[in-house]
Design an enzyme around this catalytic site. Structure first.
Site, PDB file in Angstrom:
ATOM      1  N   ASP A 149      35.017  41.352  25.127  1.00 59.86           N
ATOM      2  CA  ASP A 149      36.078  41.865  26.002  1.00 59.86           C
ATOM      3  C   ASP A 149      35.682  43.263  26.473  1.00 59.86           C
ATOM      4  OD1 ASP A 149      38.451  42.206  27.332  1.00 59.86           O
ATOM      5  OD2 ASP A 149      39.740  41.905  25.594  1.00 59.86           O
TER       6      ASP A 149
ATOM      7  N   ASP B   1      39.680  44.494  33.558  1.00 63.45           N
ATOM      8  CA  ASP B   1      39.757  43.909  32.219  1.00 63.45           C
ATOM      9  C   ASP B   1      39.294  42.455  32.324  1.00 63.45           C
ATOM     10  OD1 ASP B   1      40.405  43.120  29.672  1.00 63.45           O
ATOM     11  OD2 ASP B   1      42.546  43.524  29.837  1.00 63.45           O
TER      12      ASP B   1
ATOM     13  N   HIS C  29      48.611  40.105  30.881  1.00 67.57           N
ATOM     14  CA  HIS C  29      49.521  41.231  31.101  1.00 67.57           C
ATOM     15  C   HIS C  29      49.258  41.887  32.449  1.00 67.57           C
ATOM     16  CE1 HIS C  29      45.958  43.664  30.039  1.00 67.57           C
ATOM     17  NE2 HIS C  29      45.757  42.733  29.117  1.00 67.57           N
TER      18      HIS C  29
ATOM     19  N   HIS D 264      48.323  47.826  29.375  1.00 67.16           N
ATOM     20  CA  HIS D 264      49.435  46.875  29.346  1.00 67.16           C
ATOM     21  C   HIS D 264      50.572  47.457  30.179  1.00 67.16           C
ATOM     22  CE1 HIS D 264      47.816  44.017  26.395  1.00 67.16           C
ATOM     23  NE2 HIS D 264      47.248  45.066  25.849  1.00 67.16           N
TER      24      HIS D 264
ATOM     25  N   GLU E   7      44.484  36.334  30.946  1.00 68.72           N
ATOM     26  CA  GLU E   7      43.621  36.038  29.798  1.00 68.72           C
ATOM     27  C   GLU E   7      44.292  34.993  28.927  1.00 68.72           C
ATOM     28  OE1 GLU E   7      43.006  39.164  26.848  1.00 68.72           O
ATOM     29  OE2 GLU E   7      44.724  40.250  27.665  1.00 68.72           O
TER      30      GLU E   7
ATOM     31  N   GLU F 131      38.962  35.737  30.478  1.00 71.00           N
ATOM     32  CA  GLU F 131      39.906  36.633  31.163  1.00 71.00           C
ATOM     33  C   GLU F 131      39.315  37.158  32.462  1.00 71.00           C
ATOM     34  OE1 GLU F 131      42.298  40.764  30.016  1.00 71.00           O
ATOM     35  OE2 GLU F 131      40.446  40.237  28.965  1.00 71.00           O
TER      36      GLU F 131
END
Length: 424
Positions: free
Chosen positions: A197, A208, A277, A285, A310, A405
């Site tokens: 990640d 992300d 998110h 977030h 994700e 993700e």
């Protein structure tokens, strides 16, 4: 426009007049004696040396500004936002939406070039990592390979640009929030399932994106299930899509897969208490959650929002708990102003504010900037609700988990999967 044939190009070259660059220097020397040779020979031109194009190093360490000096970074994958709840295809031709998009792109806080720059760094970094991560490497070695590349490519500059969050390298039943602390001797093994990640941030815009690697075909179907679920989430996401319904579509895709382990078929379960998110400015977030199991959340996705779509799948119970030594931390956006009784905690908070702000960090990052003997102070900041700790999140021992993700941008006219690449 029809491209010329090689033969036509050759003919054109023969008849094309020579073009002289007025800026080129002229050699004043004349060969021979003009009296003996009649007219002086034509003056020779000195050609300016051609500007060399930058070449990316291996491993990639040449900053992206060398390749994109005008700041125009590549777009991600473009999708028209057609969801099962709303047909938004009119947006692609709406003059009003085009104007809103132009205004958004010109706003320093929302300009698309920042997230695209972060995404291009992510693609280059992860493509190198995917080729070179192999069993036998330590978790620290893998993390530093990725983070060194990220910092160099994004041209790290304090809070202006840098790593978006600690590199997640969660193994097997651990689904998220593990990165090695100093002294960690964990080695990647042949039978491991590794979640990678990676976060990159530019001007507070965080890209992300994550993928999973396995070196044993036993769990290929697990990876396939989770990647398919993520792609479902991306495809069905869009302006006006309700988050609870989107979760149900993700769940439906993931639960259609099984993994065969030791002659036994095991259903793939979405991890019910993990989620995608929204992403805010300097805030990983952003407040909205894309759960992985159908629910009654009627909250809608909105124009201009960024989302990390994700998904996590498991061969275990599909539920994670905090387990193991903590490595991930972040200063809270709404941290209270409370008196700190420890001088060391005051000093550490100053360091965190200066170097990370509200961007997540890990203990290795504190080590890197010269902090030492900080655990008491760090734990005090956590106890005072100023810093949030994020321990590793694990399913039952023996279970295997996977993650995929991407970051998507809900532009006024289209949906852009900014982190999409040729690899996934």
């Amino acid at each position: 426009m029809i491209a010329p044939t090689p033969l036509q190009e050759a003919k054109d070259q023969e008849t094309k007049p020579e073009v002289v660059d007025e800026n080129e220097e002229i050699d004043d020397e004349v060969d021979g004696d003009p009296a003996e040779n009649g007219d002086a020979k034509k003056k020779k031109k000195k050609k300016k040396p051609k500007k060399k194009k930058p070449v990316q190093s291996d491993p990639p360490r040449v900053g992206l500004s060398k390749f994109f000096p005008n700041g125009a970074y590549p777009e991600g994958e473009i999708q028209v936002k057609n969801t099962r709840t709303s047909n938004n295809s009119y947006r692609t031709t709406s003059e009003e939406k085009r104007h809103l998009e132009k205004l958004a792109n010109e706003d320093p806080e929302t300009t698309y070039s920042n997230i695209r720059r972060a995404a291009e760094v992510h693609r280059l970094t992860r493509q190198y990592a995917r080729k070179h991560i192999r069993p036998g490497m330590s978790m620290t070695e893998i993390a530093e390979m990725i983070e060194d590349g990220t910092r160099a490519l994004v041209e790290e500059n304090g809070l202006e640009a840098g790593v978006g969050f600690p590199t997640g390298l969660s193994l097997n039943n651990c689904a998220a929030h593990y990165t090695p602390n100093a002294g960690d001797k964990t080695i990647l093994k042949d039978g491991d399932v590794l979640k990678v990640d990676i976060g990159v941030q530019v001007q507070g815009r965080i890209c992300d994106s994550a993928f999973t690697l396995t070196f044993d075909p036993t769990y290929d179907k697990l990876l396939e299930a989770v990647q398919a679920a993520t792609n479902t989430g991306i495809r069905e996401a869009g302006i006006d899509m309700r988050l609870g319904e989107l979760a149900g579509l993700i769940q439906e895709t993931m639960e259609s897969y099984e993994v065969e382990v030791g002659g036994k078929s095991i259903p793939v379960k979405p991890i019910a208490n993990l989620s995608g998110h929204s992403i805010g400015l300097y805030q990983i977030h952003g407040g909205k959650s894309v759960n992985l199991v159908r629910n009654d959340d009627a909250t809608k996705m909105e124009e201009g929002e960024y989302f990390a779509i994700e998904t996590f799948g498991s061969t275990g119970r599909g539920y994670v708990i905090e387990s193991g030594e903590c490595s991930h931390y972040a200063r809270k956006i709404d941290a209270p102003h409370v008196p700190l009784r420890l001088t060391s905690a005051k000093s550490l908070l100053t360091t965190i504010n200066k170097n990370f702000g509200t961007i997540p960090f890990c203990r290795r990052y504190l080590d890197r900037i010269g902090e030492s003997k900080y655990l008491l102070a760090l734990n005090h900041l956590v106890s005072q609700d100023i810093v949030e700790s994020y321990p590793p999140l694990c399913d039952d021992l023996g279970a295997m988990t996977a993650q995929f993700e991407h970051t998507i941008l809900l532009r006024p006219t289209v949906k852009e999967v900014v982190s999409r690449g040729e690899d996934y």
